[in-house]
Enzyme design. Structure first.
Site, short mmCIF file in Angstrom:
data_model
loop_
_atom_site.label_atom_id
_atom_site.label_comp_id
_atom_site.label_asym_id
_atom_site.label_seq_id
_atom_site.Cartn_x
_atom_site.Cartn_y
_atom_site.Cartn_z
N HIS A 84 -1.98 -37.29 -13.37
CA HIS A 84 -1.52 -38.68 -13.42
C HIS A 84 -0.21 -38.88 -12.65
CE1 HIS A 84 0.71 -37.34 -17.16
NE2 HIS A 84 1.60 -38.21 -16.70
N ASP A 212 -5.27 -32.15 -16.70
CA ASP A 212 -4.30 -33.06 -16.07
C ASP A 212 -3.38 -32.31 -15.10
OD1 ASP A 212 -2.71 -35.19 -15.48
OD2 ASP A 212 -2.33 -35.77 -17.55
N SER A 590 6.39 -35.53 -17.63
CA SER A 590 5.02 -35.30 -17.19
C SER A 590 5.01 -34.34 -16.00
CB SER A 590 4.35 -36.61 -16.78
OG SER A 590 4.11 -37.41 -17.90
#
Length: 655
Positions: A84, A212, A590
């Protein structure tokens, strides 16, 4: 400043008891955290992690783009981060004919790697405390001195940029020197069906099976320095790259995370938090309308799906987080606890006669400021979440970031009508936007939007943008900001003094931090307990070909069904997909590396859990968990699905 450091040094006394809380500044590790980390299993020294004279772990950690973290995982400048985090770049490189976002991609050689215009990767070189140079200056004097400090640092460090950042609500300042690389190339990523497996349904949730990750490479000039893109550039040789462990995790294992957490609000008053929740709830309402239109159009047309994929993801992430935050605030009584904390702090201040004059009115001043600007601020949020979302305005006004290939006029028209209707439903009559030639109402809003979208009517979009900016400027006209800033600084200073002997670390502000703790399960409510890991079996259990968010590529399905996990299988024979730690993270973390006791890479942080969505305000040790993708799942996808053995060969594995 000496008093501040003495106060902070005393905080180390109780760190070992709650070592999972905190986003710690790296220059302070040796003084405040090293012993506590060692007590719960770390086998590294503070200098192994942060050293400005020799290579250390901080030299392998990067700020990826403008809002994520990445890590260097090979001596050829290979960088891993979350899917992402690379999502926007991958989407911009994709076309309906070569849809890297939907189909996935792995370069089989350096020649196949794809330049990503505008993407940067940033290394932190060092931090230096400059509080003594700034703390006694006025705001104007501080601005001038800051420019001097930055200029001197950049002169001393060619090819670097410098910033001065404040901490603890303007009580401490650090000079931070960065090196920014601009030639970044896309190396690989799984298909979106795996990199975003579970979509918004699983976002912020556990258990989790999202693969991810994405891979990029840093390129440099012949002298290994930052340079604009050139075919003559070569892969960057880093001062440090991370080694990778395939051992896996066990409950209780020491784990730490380094990265660039974005924003937390742990030094704010109850009135600030109430205001935050109210405005975020307004955002949620507006984005629900926006996303409903987007999603319907995306599901109806694969071209629109690609065009709006990144826009939808960017909107939906905050939309869901804010909903969880509101629920957590209510369930955990965050506002009530903060009000009690302020009452207790006020009692303590009143007993400290020498400090009463300096700190006594801080909370009242903050509350008064927040109350006074509430309506104006709400109107700005409403404008930004509705009329300012019309992409035609960005196109006509030449706003940075607008891309013609990602624009669909008819989709934008539908969004514009929906957002204008929502705006008019929510705006107070006295705040309603004023437009030349139009008295915008619910009755004529569709007519107005159709007129706005007429070919050649650029002036309409120019006028609307001017009106939005004018309304926002009027709403945010602010004569009390200086008093508010002073009160915020006093409030933080009072909290630090009052909580002497307890952990204290500055709010996150996109500067590099370290958080440490352990691999740990949790129980969200009575009778419910979660394991600390998930396996690939869950991918097949969740698989639903009729649900876009739970599709599984045929090859992935067959590999899992056949238990073809190779060296990436755990000791129990399964493929672990994700695992939990109690590390203290937030947005910006992240893509951050999850590291074991020896500093080896074991996973990538990518999410928090739903039950602790109040974590930006208050750390909840029993509930707060960091969700990480297991590095073995990542490499299994690279090798088994992507058949990119060339990438695997770059990596340095440890037993």
């Amino acid at each position: 400043m000496k008093r501040m450091l003495a106060l902070m040094a005393s905080l180390a006394i109780s760190f070992s008891a709650i070592a999972d809380e905190g986003m710690w500044l790296l220059p302070m590790l040796q003084q405040f955290n090293e012993e506590a980390m060692r007590n719960i299993g770390c086998r590294l020294t503070a200098e192994d992690i942060y050293n400005i004279n020799h290579a250390s772990l901080k030299d392998a950690i990067v700020q990826f783009g403008g809002g994520c973290t990445g890590e260097v995982i090979s001596q050829q400048g290979l960088v891993s981060t979350n899917h992402h985090c690379g999502y926007g770049s991958i989407q911009r490189l994709s076309t309906p004919e070569k849809n890297y976002l939907e189909d996935g991609f792995f370069a089989k050689s350096l020649d196949e790697e794809i330049p990503v215009p505008g993407l940067t990767v940033t290394f932190m070189k060092y931090m230096e405390d400059v509080t003594s140079d700034l703390e006694k200056l006025s705001a104007a004097q501080r601005e001038g001195k800051t420019k001097e400090i930055i200029s001197a640092a950049e002169k001393k460090n060619p090819s670097c940029t410098a910033r001065v950042m404040s901490f603890y609500n303007d009580n401490v300042w650090y000079l931070i020197v960065y090196q920014v690389f601009k030639d970044i190339r896309f190396v690989g990523a799984p298909p979106a069906s795996m990199g975003k497996f579970g979509g918004e349904a699983d976002n912020w949730m556990w258990p989790r099976h999202t693969c991810d990750f994405s891979l990029f490479r840093i390129y440099a000039d012949a002298d290994n320095n930052p340079a604009e893109y050139s075919s003559d550039n070569r892969p960057y040789t880093p001062a440090k790259s991370l080694k990778i462990s395939l051992k896996g995790t066990q409950e209780g294992d020491f784990a730490f995370i380094m990265g660039y957490p974005g924003r937390t609000q742990r030094f704010q008053t109850a009135s600030q938090l109430e205001d935050m929740v109210e405005t975020n709830n307004l955002r949620v309402e507006a984005r629900t309308v926006l996303q409903d239109v987007m999603w319907a159009e995306m599901m109806a047309d694969p071209v629109v799906r690609l065009q709006y994929a990144n826009k939808f993801a960017g909107s939906a992430n905050g939309w869901k987080k804010w909903q969880g935050e509101d629920l957590a605030f209510k369930k955990l009584n965050i506002i009530g606890r903060q009000q009690q904390k302020e009452a207790d702090l006020t009692k303590w201040i009143n007993k400290k006669n020498s400090r009463k004059k300096a700190w006594g009115d801080a909370i009242e001043t903050i509350d008064s400021y927040i109350d006074g600007r509430k309506d104006a601020y709400r109107n700005v949020i409403l404008l930004n979440e509705t009329l300012a979302r019309i992409e035609l305005l960005q196109k006509v006004n030449g706003q940075r970031g607008f891309r013609e290939q990602d624009y669909n006029k008819e989709v934008d028209r539908k969004i514009a009508k929906a957002m204008t209707e929502f705006y008019l439903d929510k705006v107070k009559e006295e705040d309603r936007i004023q437009l030349p030639g139009w008295d915008l109402t619910k009755e004529n809003s569709d007519e107005y939007i159709d007129w706005l979208f007429e070919e050649g009517n650029d002036q309409g979009a120019v006028d609307l943008m001017k009106a939005i900016r004018s309304a926002a400027a009027a709403a945010m006209k602010d004569d009390g900001r200086d008093s508010f800033n002073k009160a915020s600084s006093d409030y933080a200073a009072a909290l630090l003094a009052w909580k002497k002997g307890e952990p204290s670390y500055p709010d996150a502000n996109f500067t590099m931090r370290l958080t440490y703790g352990s691999v740990k399960p949790y129980s969200p409510k009575d009778g419910v307990s979660y394991w600390y890991y998930c396996t690939a079996n869950g991918v097949l259990e969740k698989e639903n070909p009729d649900d876009y968010e739970f599709r599984v590529p045929e090859k992935v399905h067959d590999l899992i069904a056949g238990k073809d996990f190779g060296r990436y299988a755990d000791a129990d024979g399964s493929l672990h997909t994700c695992f939990l730690t109690n590390n203290d993270i937030t947005g910006g973390n992240s893509g951050s590396p999850v590291l074991d006791a020896d500093g080896n890479l074991i996973g990538l942080a990518f999410d928090g859990n739903w039950e602790s969505m109040s974590s930006d305000v208050c750390f909840e040790p029993d509930l707060q968990r960091c969700i990480n993708v297991d590095i073995r799942y990542v490499l299994w996808m690279v090798e088994k699905w992507g058949e990119a053995g060339n990438i695997i060969d770059e990596l340095d594995f440890v037993k």
